[in-house]
Design a protein around this motif. Structure first.
Motif, PDB file in Angstrom:
ATOM      1  N   TYR A  91      61.095   7.251  61.728  1.00 53.66           N
ATOM      2  CA  TYR A  91      61.544   6.320  62.720  1.00 53.66           C
ATOM      3  C   TYR A  91      62.754   5.632  62.061  1.00 53.66           C
ATOM      4  O   TYR A  91      63.420   5.946  61.141  1.00 53.66           O
ATOM      5  N   TRP A  93      65.902   2.288  61.625  1.00 52.04           N
ATOM      6  CA  TRP A  93      65.830   0.673  61.583  1.00 52.04           C
ATOM      7  C   TRP A  93      67.304   0.235  62.280  1.00 52.04           C
ATOM      8  O   TRP A  93      68.286   0.706  61.975  1.00 52.04           O
ATOM      9  N   HIS A 160      59.028   0.385  69.590  1.00 52.84           N
ATOM     10  CA  HIS A 160      59.883  -0.190  69.089  1.00 52.84           C
ATOM     11  C   HIS A 160      59.215  -1.615  68.481  1.00 52.84           C
ATOM     12  O   HIS A 160      58.432  -2.287  69.394  1.00 52.84           O
ATOM     13  N   ARG A 168      62.568  -1.590  64.348  1.00 52.49           N
ATOM     14  CA  ARG A 168      61.993  -0.217  64.076  1.00 52.49           C
ATOM     15  C   ARG A 168      61.959   0.518  65.270  1.00 52.49           C
ATOM     16  O   ARG A 168      61.172   0.013  66.243  1.00 52.49           O
ATOM     17  N   TRP A 231      66.212   2.576  53.380  1.00 51.86           N
ATOM     18  CA  TRP A 231      66.721   1.978  54.389  1.00 51.86           C
ATOM     19  C   TRP A 231      67.199   0.514  53.816  1.00 51.86           C
ATOM     20  O   TRP A 231      66.269  -0.083  52.965  1.00 51.86           O
ATOM     21  N   HIS A 233      67.154  -2.714  54.942  1.00 53.39           N
ATOM     22  CA  HIS A 233      66.720  -3.545  56.021  1.00 53.39           C
ATOM     23  C   HIS A 233      66.211  -4.842  55.602  1.00 53.39           C
ATOM     24  O   HIS A 233      65.082  -5.534  55.950  1.00 53.39           O
TER      25      HIS A 233
END
Length: 792
Positions: A91, A93, A160, A168, A231, A233
């Motif tokens: 996936y 972000w 998503h 995501r 990530w 995020h």
């Protein structure tokens, strides 16, 4: 000051220097190994990118329309994401930073009152009008990026999930190392009012409806994925800014036909959006020695009056940038001047409304050019084709090739003419230097702003200070000079510089001023300019278009300067310790010549210099027995303890006969030895910069490295060897170490001058609103007609 002869038994210890043993040893010079991450193949122990360094890439093809009536942007586009990591990703972000304005955002939910100073105007129940307006409008504003579609390259919907300011996207197939994937997005968002609701983006409202739009974080942007963090995020809370991936942008912006657009990248369709006269002026500007006006004030005022209902599409392309922002308004005057950056041609440009003149036409583009020239010296040649300063109500914000900067003249209340204060002038120059300077840090040296604010703000504020110094003598810089940080350094309301961006207290002092000052101290006091500049430039060159961490900066500065600076990083960046060095005492030692004629005369002089005991002072003139009966006097009444005897002379001759020539010469040098006791009261170890004032009036500066504290971080004694008598000592005479208490920096102690204000006691302090309201107005006692004042 204690004055003594240097005894042979003490000589070795004194010549080697002395220190006081601390009760418990606090090693200020221990290495940072337990704090810094272990070096890897991606990030080496030297601070350089390793042979397996990697970073992701995100390329964008975007189309957007600015709806001036609705004050909104509708956009769509394609993102191509390249996985250069060794990891397989299932996936992706994406950042939706505008979602901080949504009603369900963390930012909105945790928001309380603004700071006490901002909330209170006077008393406990007062609130400023603009503060209350901002609070209410933030709750009323329907913000956020509304993602209307996420599809794969074939147009099929992609699953998503929006998590507040992050989204995501679940891939239909894992993205393997070296592979790339494209997906399509469509979205809308309402533009906040910049000086009421906005944070780093928004529109500025004018009474006639001709607004200025400063558009940033206006599209879904790929979050960063890198070796240290994975990530990145973290939710966007407002203070932790952005870290993004580099890529190429192809952007078409549809705006009202009479708008002028300033943007990241190069304009590719000037024929479609500019008049032939404007295109010719732009051509001339590339070789001009002064800014050339591309869109004149008359043209801007004409557009403000006519208000076209048609639209035009401006097409920009940018290569190898980490973000994209633009500004749009029919109010814009536009000037430009070409400069060289290495072998590259760059257009320095400014966009501003008529309300910005005469300030902006005089200083903006000049400040852009100055920034590039100065930053190039200390980092690398500016690599992009344009560098832009735009005037709007946002105080100062940076994006690749473009920055938004506040600051305008005001109308003189008496004459109606536009004028500006000294603070407004230098504030404008400084904010342009700072925001254009951000092109280097972090737009190219791509640090993680969401995690470490100081890595872009602090480094950039340091270079801003150097650029301000190069603008003019006595430039009124706010940050960078050591003396300007002492109030913060003595404050109890601090956190270490190495604190996450969203947890920082006093953000301006912590992330901007303190690291900028630290680097200035490192450059001027510890390393020296040559070593520092080489190391700093090496850091910039190593990490341009890459993503460094604090460890990479610390290690590179040590690697390239050849200096162990762990003590410096620990004190300035990992603690809230302050510099506070105190001079506690001074002892003088002179060398005994062993000659009794000299030494006993010296002892007699010292004895006479001692204070007369009070009992002797009061008995002065008293009749004594030996005075009335002189026969009682003998040999000892004629000679004292300082009389030289033959035995003394014989001992001296025997001693000299046993000395070699170099030993005899040493006795005749007449050196003076001073032991000076220093205390480290602030906890932050620092070099000692000691000014020694001699009896002749001569002054000597001794610079002692911080390593003097390595065995005893609280108290040290330093030996100074002089040819003449010492009469004064000052520690940190130029205020270059940010010492928070200079009152204990001198021997003998110096009086600090100040003013004592006199005032009368108010004996009628009670409140009587009716009386106060009806109190007649009085003219000042010294009021005079204007012509009399002019004559005076």
């Amino acid at each position: 000051m204690k004055i003594k002869h240097l005894q042979a038994a003490l000589a070795a210890a004194l010549l080697a220097g002395a220190s006081h043993a601390a009760p418990t040893f606090d090693d200020k010079f221990r290495q940072l190994d337990e704090l810094l991450p272990t070096a890897t193949d991606t990030r080496t122990a030297s601070g350089a990118p390793g042979h397996r360094y990697w970073q992701q890439r995100a390329d964008y093809r975007l189309r957007a329309t600015l709806d001036e009536n609705k004050r909104s942007i509708t956009g769509s586009g394609t993102v191509t994401y390249t996985n250069n990591s060794p990891d397989t990703l299932s996936y992706l972000w994406v950042q939706l930073d505008q979602n901080m304005f949504r009603s369900d955002s963390d930012n909105r939910r945790i928001a309380g009152l603004p700071s006490r100073d901002a909330w209170q105007a006077r008393g406990n129940d007062g609130v400023k009008f603009d503060t209350l307006r901002s609070v209410l409008n933030q709750h009323r504003f329907d913000g956020g990026i509304n993602v209307t579609s996420v599809t794969d390259a074939g147009g099929r919907p992609l699953r998503h999930t929006v998590n507040k300011t992050m989204m995501r996207i679940d891939l239909t197939a894992p993205l393997k190392p070296g592979a790339r994937v494209s997906f399509n997005l469509a979205w809308t968002f309402n533009i906040p009012e910049a000086n009421v609701v906005g944070r780093r983006t928004g529109f500025e409202k004018f009474d006639d409806g001709n607004d200025i739009y400063l558009s940033a974080q206006w599209f879904p942007r790929m979050a960063a994925y890198y070796d240290v963090k994975g990530w990145q995020h973290k939710q966007y809370m407002g203070d932790g800014e952005f870290t993004l991936e580099f890529g190429d942008y192809d952007v078409q912006l549809t705006v009202p036909a009479d708008h002028i657009v300033a943007s990241t990248g190069e304009l590719t369709n000037a024929d479609a959006v500019l008049t032939s006269a404007q295109r010719e002026r732009l051509r001339q500007a590339r070789k001009a020695k002064k800014p050339v006006v591309i869109v004149t004030q008359e043209e801007a005022e004409s557009a403000e009056k006519s208000r076209s209902k048609a639209t035009k599409t401006w097409h920009f392309k940018a290569k190898n940038v980490r973000d994209f922002a633009f500004a749009s308004s029919r109010k814009f005057i536009w000037d430009a001047q070409g400069i060289k950056s290495g072998d590259k041609d760059v257009l320095a440009m400014s966009y501003y409304p008529k309300e910005g003149n005469p300030l902006w036409e005089k200083y903006s583009t000049a400040a852009v050019i100055h920034t590039i020239e100065q930053y190039n010296k200390y980092s690398f040649d500016y690599p992009y084709p344009t560098a832009i300063s735009v005037n709007g109500s946002i105080g100062g914000m940076e994006y690749p090739m473009i920055s938004f900067n506040a600051g305008r003249p005001v109308k003189d209340k008496k004459t109606g003419e536009l004028t500006y204060s000294k603070g407004t002038k230098y504030g404008l120059i400084s904010v342009i230097i700072h925001e254009v300077g951000h092109n280097y840090f972090p737009m190219i040296v791509n640090s993680d702003e969401r995690q470490w604010t100081w890595m872009d703000e602090g480094l950039n504020s340091f270079l801003q200070f150097l650029a301000e110094e190069a603008w003019e003598n006595d430039y009124p810089s706010r940050r960078g000079e050591a003396r300007n940080i002492v109030d913060y350094m003595r404050s109890a309301n601090q956190v270490p510089v190495m604190t996450n961006a969203e947890s920082t207290i006093q953000r301006g002092n912590n992330a901007y001023a303190k690291p900028a000052t630290a680097l200035n101290v490192l450059r001027e006091t510890i390393l020296g300019r040559e070593l520092f500049d080489f190391a700093f430039k090496e850091y910039a060159e190593r990490w341009k278009f890459k993503r460094p961490t604090p460890a990479d900066f610390f290690r590179t500065m040590e690697d390239a300067s050849g200096t162990d600076l762990d003590w410096f990083w620990r004190g300035w960046f990992y603690t809230t310790d302050a510099v506070d060095v105190s001079i506690d005492g001074v002892s003088e030692y002179t060398i005994s010549t062993k000659d009794p004629e000299i030494e006993k005369a010296w002892q007699r002089a010292r004895h006479k210099a001692e204070p007369t005991p009070m009992i002797d002072q009061r008995n002065k003139g008293m009749q004594r027995r030996v005075d009335t009966d002189p026969d009682l006097k003998d040999f000892y009444n004629e000679h004292d303890d300082f009389t030289v005897t033959n035995k003394d002379r014989n001992a001296y001759n025997e001693t000299m006969a046993g000395l070699e020539d170099w030993e005899k010469a040493l006795l005749k040098e007449g050196k003076r030895f001073y032991l000076v006791d220093f205390s480290n009261k602030g906890g932050l170890v620092t070099p000692l910069i000691v000014e020694l004032e001699l009896k002749s009036g001569k002054k000597i500066i001794e610079r002692i490295p911080a390593e003097i504290w390595r065995y005893s971080p609280k108290k040290v004694t330093k030996l100074f060897i002089l040819d003449e008598e010492l009469v004064g000592i000052t520690q940190d005479p130029y205020w270059e170490t940010a010492d928070i208490d200079v009152n204990n920096n001198a021997w003998p102690a110096k009086v600090t001058p100040t003013r004592l204000e006199l005032f009368k006691t108010n004996r009628d302090a009670g409140s009587n609103l009716m009386r106060d309201f009806n109190t007649p107005l009085k003219k000042p006692a010294d009021a005079k007609p204007l012509e009399q004042k002019a004559a005076q």
